[in-house]
Design an enzyme around this catalytic site. Structure first.
Site, PDB file in Angstrom:
ATOM      1  N   LYS A 229      54.423  39.947  40.070  1.00 24.73           N
ATOM      2  CA  LYS A 229      53.185  40.738  39.932  1.00 24.73           C
ATOM      3  C   LYS A 229      53.569  42.205  39.933  1.00 24.73           C
ATOM      4  O   LYS A 229      54.620  42.566  40.490  1.00 24.73           O
ATOM      5  CB  LYS A 229      52.247  40.449  41.109  1.00 24.73           C
ATOM      6  CG  LYS A 229      50.800  40.805  40.845  1.00 24.73           C
ATOM      7  CD  LYS A 229      50.061  39.720  40.086  1.00 24.73           C
ATOM      8  CE  LYS A 229      48.696  40.190  39.636  1.00 24.73           C
ATOM      9  NZ  LYS A 229      47.893  39.076  39.061  1.00 24.73           N
TER      10      LYS A 229
ATOM     11  N   ASP B 103      45.576  42.109  34.548  1.00 25.59           N
ATOM     12  CA  ASP B 103      44.861  41.760  35.786  1.00 25.59           C
ATOM     13  C   ASP B 103      43.763  42.821  35.912  1.00 25.59           C
ATOM     14  O   ASP B 103      43.374  43.410  34.886  1.00 25.59           O
ATOM     15  CB  ASP B 103      45.825  41.769  36.997  1.00 25.59           C
ATOM     16  CG  ASP B 103      45.202  41.190  38.273  1.00 25.59           C
ATOM     17  OD1 ASP B 103      45.091  39.960  38.368  1.00 25.59           O
ATOM     18  OD2 ASP B 103      44.802  41.967  39.168  1.00 25.59           O
TER      19      ASP B 103
HETATM   20  P1  NDP Z   1      38.571  42.987  35.637  1.00 24.70           P
HETATM   21  O1  NDP Z   1      39.186  44.315  35.873  1.00 24.70           O
HETATM   22  O2  NDP Z   1      38.246  42.563  34.247  1.00 24.70           O
HETATM   23  O3  NDP Z   1      37.230  42.843  36.510  1.00 24.70           O
HETATM   24  C1  NDP Z   1      37.240  42.992  37.890  1.00 24.70           C
HETATM   25  C2  NDP Z   1      35.841  42.844  38.426  1.00 24.70           C
HETATM   26  O4  NDP Z   1      35.895  42.818  39.851  1.00 24.70           O
HETATM   27  C3  NDP Z   1      34.938  43.999  38.062  1.00 24.70           C
HETATM   28  O5  NDP Z   1      33.602  43.546  38.030  1.00 24.70           O
HETATM   29  C4  NDP Z   1      35.146  44.963  39.227  1.00 24.70           C
HETATM   30  O6  NDP Z   1      34.098  45.880  39.437  1.00 24.70           O
HETATM   31  C5  NDP Z   1      35.231  43.979  40.382  1.00 24.70           C
HETATM   32  N1  NDP Z   1      36.043  44.536  41.472  1.00 24.70           N
HETATM   33  C6  NDP Z   1      37.295  45.020  41.393  1.00 24.70           C
HETATM   34  N2  NDP Z   1      37.698  45.480  42.592  1.00 24.70           N
HETATM   35  C7  NDP Z   1      36.662  45.273  43.429  1.00 24.70           C
HETATM   36  C8  NDP Z   1      36.449  45.527  44.810  1.00 24.70           C
HETATM   37  N3  NDP Z   1      37.392  46.091  45.569  1.00 24.70           N
HETATM   38  N4  NDP Z   1      35.247  45.181  45.343  1.00 24.70           N
HETATM   39  C9  NDP Z   1      34.273  44.612  44.584  1.00 24.70           C
HETATM   40  N5  NDP Z   1      34.419  44.344  43.276  1.00 24.70           N
HETATM   41  C10 NDP Z   1      35.591  44.668  42.708  1.00 24.70           C
HETATM   42  O7  NDP Z   1      39.556  41.936  36.343  1.00 24.70           O
HETATM   43  P2  NDP Z   1      39.683  40.364  36.119  1.00 24.70           P
HETATM   44  O8  NDP Z   1      38.354  39.778  35.789  1.00 24.70           O
HETATM   45  O9  NDP Z   1      40.827  40.136  35.219  1.00 24.70           O
HETATM   46  O10 NDP Z   1      40.146  39.900  37.573  1.00 24.70           O
HETATM   47  C11 NDP Z   1      39.216  39.459  38.568  1.00 24.70           C
HETATM   48  C12 NDP Z   1      39.960  38.641  39.607  1.00 24.70           C
HETATM   49  O11 NDP Z   1      40.548  37.494  38.960  1.00 24.70           O
HETATM   50  C13 NDP Z   1      41.123  39.342  40.315  1.00 24.70           C
HETATM   51  O12 NDP Z   1      41.208  38.863  41.637  1.00 24.70           O
HETATM   52  C14 NDP Z   1      42.336  38.879  39.523  1.00 24.70           C
HETATM   53  O13 NDP Z   1      43.525  38.954  40.279  1.00 24.70           O
HETATM   54  C15 NDP Z   1      41.932  37.439  39.249  1.00 24.70           C
HETATM   55  N6  NDP Z   1      42.627  36.788  38.147  1.00 24.70           N
HETATM   56  C16 NDP Z   1      42.599  37.325  36.880  1.00 24.70           C
HETATM   57  C17 NDP Z   1      43.246  36.669  35.855  1.00 24.70           C
HETATM   58  C18 NDP Z   1      43.147  37.146  34.444  1.00 24.70           C
HETATM   59  O14 NDP Z   1      43.628  36.418  33.554  1.00 24.70           O
HETATM   60  N7  NDP Z   1      42.560  38.288  34.157  1.00 24.70           N
HETATM   61  C19 NDP Z   1      44.049  35.453  36.100  1.00 24.70           C
HETATM   62  C20 NDP Z   1      43.937  34.928  37.434  1.00 24.70           C
HETATM   63  C21 NDP Z   1      43.269  35.605  38.415  1.00 24.70           C
HETATM   64  P3  NDP Z   1      34.159  47.340  38.739  1.00 24.70           P
HETATM   65  O15 NDP Z   1      33.939  47.122  37.278  1.00 24.70           O
HETATM   66  O16 NDP Z   1      33.072  48.108  39.423  1.00 24.70           O
HETATM   67  O17 NDP Z   1      35.524  47.898  39.043  1.00 24.70           O
END
Ligand code: NDP
Length: 455
Positions: free
Chosen positions: A113, A153
């Site tokens: 990561k 991510d």
């Molecule tokens: P994105 O950046 O596309 O979206 C993240 C989302 O989570 C946004 O809505 C964001 O809000 C919110 N968010 C981020 N940080 C916080 C926080 N501290 N408190 C509350 N809300 C928060 O990321 P992904 O959708 O790709 O990732 C989401 C999760 O899924 C993560 O945990 C990631 O590690 C996991 N994941 C992702 C994969 C992928 O293929 N993308 C694969 C496996 C797991 P805002 O827009 O306001 O920042």
């Protein structure tokens, strides 16, 4: 020894350790206990300085990281996170989870990561491009198609992968599948953007069917947190399968259906969310655009205690986004399935609430950890690597079918392993958190033993 100065990593380590301890694994395979301190130290950590120029021509500086945790099963593989909270504890926890998750996909990929404390919010495209170029100037020395293949991510989507891939190609004068999540015309796989969200829903589909044969997502009320890549595609797949999405959120607040008996989120509303998120805007900016009275916007809130009676909860934003108290409210409101799109979405206290309830009232509730339920993203990344190596492109249908097969196999592995190594008295639903941890751990352990990394 795990240093207490790394709380997120320590939490991920303890969760794995406790579930292995609470099973019959070390009775049946005592030698494996020796592996825990070995597997918990990354093979290598790279830390570097990233300087870049903002639109005013002023020099800015951020920290860059890559944790190359374990390369037993294949090249290090895991995403890059760009977020101001990024530090080594968070990247070590994510890399650690990634080792076992990747093992559960059945593909030939190790765990890693990386990322930076760079905040893409409020930055212009040019600033993001200059940052990505500078970040890759150093990272390109340490990665490669056979060494380490990062992906996206939080904060790293298609646009950032494009800038990073372009920079790698310029610095190394080579076109290789060194990143996944690429665009379709330059080596990407169809279904990669959808993969984590779709895969999560395919995994939960199996949970629903196993708990009650013949049952499905049809008419299920589903609470989702987050509104990024994972949450958007999970929501679209739930809707396609006849379920109702009752919430979505971001770091500033949550949209929850005002009346959870009414119509849920529509694909058109989700498309509007995708549009504003690409511009890093807040969900709140859509309040006046959605049908008056359909949703409540709750500033500063997460959805869980506001969604009322629901069947399924899919935390899909970030780590530790379901607390013990919120888990208790979900249970009291009758939630039956909780599966994490996010990595380590539930706190240890929340997992304890879900697991205690599962044992107390067999058949009542079932929790699936991110390392199993969100493995679809990295699985399709593995399929993207395979297509790049063979210089072929599979169709949407082919990739989707393979993704589904991988999620079904992952679910079955978790269930069967949990049953094989269970020390529980109940004959209800087996513990998926134990099944995932034990199955992933055994697979990597066997590889490390064969390669002479431990004996
Ligand atoms: P994105 O950046 O596309 O979206 C993240 C989302 O989570 C946004 O809505 C964001 O809000 C919110 N968010 C981020 N940080 C916080 C926080 N501290 N408190 C509350 N809300 C928060 O990321 P992904 O959708 O790709 O990732 C989401 C999760 O899924 C993560 O945990 C990631 O590690 C996991 N994941 C992702 C994969 C992928 O293929 N993308 C694969 C496996 C797991 P805002 O827009 O306001 O920042």
């Amino acid at each position: 020894m795990v240093l207490p100065s790394e709380p997120e990593f320590e939490q991920a380590y303890n969760e794995l350790y406790l579930t292995l301890e609470q099973s019959t694994l070390f009775e049946k395979k005592p030698n494996l206990k020796k592996l825990l301190p070995i597997i918990s130290i990354p093979e290598r950590i790279i830390q570097f300085r990233v300087t870049w120029e903002d639109d005013q021509g002023i020099i800015q500086v951020n920290r860059g990281f890559r944790v190359q945790f374990n390369s037993t099963l294949g090249p290090y593989k895991g995403g890059l996170r760009f977020h101001p909270t990024v530090n080594l504890s968070i990247l070590k926890f994510l890399g650690y989870e990634q080792i076992f998750k990747n093992a559960l996909t059945g593909l030939s990929i190790g765990g890693g990561k990386g990322g930076s404390d760079f905040d893409p919010k409020g930055k212009s495209d040019n600033e993001i491009r200059r940052f990505c170029d500078s970040f890759m100037r150093e990272l390109s020395r340490h990665i490669g198609g056979f060494t380490d293949v990062p992906a996206g991510d939080i904060g790293v989507g298609g646009r950032e992968i494009g800038y990073l891939f372009g920079a790698y190609k310029r610095y190394k004068n080579t076109w290789e599948g060194v990143l996944t999540g690429k665009g379709n015309s330059w080596g990407g796989s169809l279904i990669r953007p959808e993969a984590t969200g779709y895969g999560l829903v395919y995994y939960v589909e199996k949970m629903i069917e196993y708990a009650k044969p013949g049952d499905s997502f049809k008419d299920k009320k589903v609470a989702i947190s987050g509104s990024g890549n994972v949450a958007q595609y999970a929501a679209l797949k739930v809707i396609e399968l006849g379920g109702k999405v009752v919430s979505l959120s971001d770091s500033k607040g949550a949209f929850v259906l005002a009346d959870n008996e009414s119509e849920g989120f529509t694909p058109d509303e989700i498309a509007q969310i995708a549009q504003i998120k690409l511009q890093h805007k807040e969900l709140a900016s859509l309040e006046s655009k959605f049908k008056a009275g359909k949703f409540k916007y709750l500033a500063g809130e997460r959805p869980w205690v506001h969604v009322g009676k629901i069947d399924v909860a899919l935390p899909s934003a970030t780590q530790n986004e379901v607390s013990g108290e919120e888990a208790a409210v979900l249970v009291a409101n009758g939630v039956k399935f909780i599966a994490e799109g996010s990595n380590m979405g539930s706190t240890m206290e929340a997992i304890e609430v879900f697991e205690a309830e599962r044992q107390k009232a067999p058949g009542s509730i079932w929790y699936a950890p991110g390392k199993a339920a969100n493995a679809g993203g990295v699985a399709v990344s593995g399929l993207e690597m395979a297509q790049n190596s063979a210089r072929v492109s599979w169709t949407r249908e082919e990739v989707d079918a393979k993704l589904k097969d991988i999620m079904v196999a992952c679910f079955e592995t978790c269930v069967n392993t949990a049953i094989e190594y269970s020390s529980e008295k109940t004959d209800g639903l087996p513990s998926l958190v134990k099944g995932a941890n034990i199955a992933g751990f055994i697979k990597v352990a066997q590889g490390m033993e064969d390669l002479g990394d431990f004996y």
